[in-house]
Write an enzyme that holds these catalytic residues in place. Structure first.
Site, PDB file in Angstrom:
ATOM      1  N   PRO A  45      38.360  45.616  45.390  1.00  0.00           N
ATOM      2  CA  PRO A  45      38.924  46.436  46.458  1.00  0.00           C
ATOM      3  C   PRO A  45      37.835  47.233  47.175  1.00  0.00           C
ATOM      4  CG  PRO A  45      39.285  47.488  44.343  1.00  0.00           C
ATOM      5  CD  PRO A  45      38.618  46.185  44.059  1.00  0.00           C
ATOM      6  N   GLU A  46      38.101  47.586  48.399  1.00  0.00           N
ATOM      7  CA  GLU A  46      37.203  48.463  49.140  1.00  0.00           C
ATOM      8  C   GLU A  46      37.556  49.906  48.770  1.00  0.00           C
ATOM      9  OE1 GLU A  46      34.848  47.359  51.152  1.00  0.00           O
ATOM     10  OE2 GLU A  46      35.431  45.267  51.384  1.00  0.00           O
ATOM     11  N   LYS A  70      35.491  53.343  43.386  1.00  0.00           N
ATOM     12  CA  LYS A  70      36.656  52.464  43.239  1.00  0.00           C
ATOM     13  C   LYS A  70      37.488  52.827  42.022  1.00  0.00           C
ATOM     14  CE  LYS A  70      34.283  48.942  45.694  1.00  0.00           C
ATOM     15  NZ  LYS A  70      33.760  47.604  45.702  1.00  0.00           N
ATOM     16  N   ASN A 109      33.389  43.686  49.548  1.00  0.00           N
ATOM     17  CA  ASN A 109      32.798  42.553  50.253  1.00  0.00           C
ATOM     18  C   ASN A 109      32.986  42.589  51.771  1.00  0.00           C
ATOM     19  OD1 ASN A 109      31.321  40.278  50.445  1.00  0.00           O
ATOM     20  ND2 ASN A 109      32.816  38.909  49.513  1.00  0.00           N
ATOM     21  N   ARG A 119      28.600  36.001  44.747  1.00  0.00           N
ATOM     22  CA  ARG A 119      29.661  36.535  45.608  1.00  0.00           C
ATOM     23  C   ARG A 119      29.584  35.855  46.959  1.00  0.00           C
ATOM     24  NH1 ARG A 119      31.758  41.524  44.304  1.00  0.00           N
ATOM     25  NH2 ARG A 119      33.207  40.970  45.946  1.00  0.00           N
TER      26      ARG A 119
END
Ligand SMILES: [Zn+2]
Length: 276
Positions: free
Chosen positions: A2-3, A51, A177, A264
Site C-alpha cells: 500500500p501507499e 505504512k 510502487n 519489483r
C-alpha cells in the site's frame, strides 16, 4: 504494497470512529493474542506511521487494593501488506468481506472495526512502539517530516538504484510502487539509476510527498494533479500505452534488490527516462 496515503486515510477514518470509545468486546484471531481481551479499554487515538497503523489504548484503572493507579497503555500494531484492510461497520452490522479473513474485531457502542487479511497484527505496550517503528525513516506524511534526514539516508548508499531506495522504508516512509514510478518519471530519471547519480534527488522526494498529499481525500487515486481532466497515472501500470509527454510506449520491467532477493515491477518511458 500500500501507499502511505492509504494508511493515512485508514487511520483518519478509524480515529474518527473510535477515538474516545470504550471497547465492549475484542477478538484477536491470531494464535499469539487469541486469549487477549481488551473489553473495558479505551481507544485514545489511531495514528499512521509510514505504512504501519498504531491504535493506542489505555486500560481501565485497576481497583485491586495496592494496585498501581497508573493507567496501562497498549498499542495494537497492524500492517496492511498487500491485501489488508480495516473496515468500520455499524454495531453488529453485516461485514462486506469474508469472515474467515477477519483477524481483529473491536466492538464499541458506536461502531465495530474489523481488520481483514492484516499482514501484521500484534499488541505491544505503547512504551515499546519505537521497537516496531523506530527503524523507519522520516515519514512523508508525518508531522515530523525531515527532508534533509531522508536525503541523507537515501545518499548513504549511493550505488542503490533510486527506484529501489525510494521503497526502502528505513530511508523514508510512505512511498509504494505507484509514487515511486511516477515521481521518477516526473524527473526524467530511470528507476535503475544509482541514487547517488540522480541530478536532483530532492525534487523526486518532494514530488512523491506532493503526490501522497494530493491523495488524502476520497475519490480515485491520481498522480496527474488536481487540474487533470480525469484521474490516472503518468507511467504506473500503463505498459505499452503512450507516454503522456512524448507518446513513446511505456515499458514494464522488473528491478531487483541490490542483493538480488526480491524483484519489483517498474514502469517507465524509455525516451523521457533513458536507461543508465
Ligand atoms: Zn516519454
Amino acid at each position: 504494497m500500500p501507499e502511505g496515503d492509504s494508511i493515512f486515510r485508514a487511520a483518519a477514518r478509524l480515529n474518527e470512529a473510535l477515538a474516545g470509545q470504550v471497547i465492549t468486546a475484542s477478538d484477536f484471531r491470531v494464535p499469539r493474542f487469541a486469549t487477549l481481551n481488551l473489553a473495558g479499554w479505551t481507544m485514545t487515538e489511531v495514528v499512521p506511521r509510514g505504512k504501519h497503523l498504531l491504535m493506542r489504548l489505555v486500560g481501565p484503572v485497576d481497583e485491586e487494593p495496592g494496585a498501581s493507579r497508573k493507567p496501562r497503555a497498549l498499542t495494537i500494531h497492524s500492517h496492511l501488506k498487500m491485501e489488508g484492510n480495516w473496515m468500520i461497520y455499524q454495531p453488529g452490522g453485516r461485514w462486506t468481506k469474508p469472515g474467515h479473513t477477519a483477524r481483529c474485531i473491536l466492538r464499541t457502542a458506536v461502531a465495530d472495526a474489523v481488520g481483514f487479511s492484516l499482514g501484521i497484527l500484534e499488541v505491544v505496550p505503547t512504551a515499546e512502539e519505537e521497537k516496531i517503528v523506530g527503524h523507519l525513516g522520516p515519514d512523508l506524511l508525518g508531522p515530523d517530516w525531515d527532508e534533509e534526514e531522508a536525503l541523507r539516508r537515501l545518499l548513504a548508499e549511493p550505488d542503490v538504484p533510486v527506484g529501489y531506495a525510494l521503497l526502502d522504508q528505513r530511508k523514508l516512509a510512505g512511498i509504494g510502487n505507484i509514487y515511486r514510478c511516477d515521481s521518477c518519471f516526473l524527473s526524467g530519471v530511470h528507476p535503475a539509476l544509482p541514487v547517488g547519480q540522480v541530478p536532483d534527488l530532492a525534487k523526486i522526494v518532494r514530488d512523491a510527498k506532493r503526490l501522497l498529499g494530493e491523495n488524502l481525500g476520497p475519490g480515485r487515486r491520481s498522480t496527474l494533479g488536481p487540474r487533470a481532466m480525469r484521474p490516472g497515472y503518468w507511467v504506473y501500470g500503463r505498459t505499452r500505452q503512450p507516454c503522456r509527454r512524448c507518446g513513446t510506449p511505456v515499458q514494464h520491467d522488473v528491478l531487483a534488490a541490490p542483493d538480488g532477493t526480491e524483484e519489483r515491477d517498474i514502469y517507465f518511458c524509455p525516451r523521457c527516462q533513458p536507461a543508465p
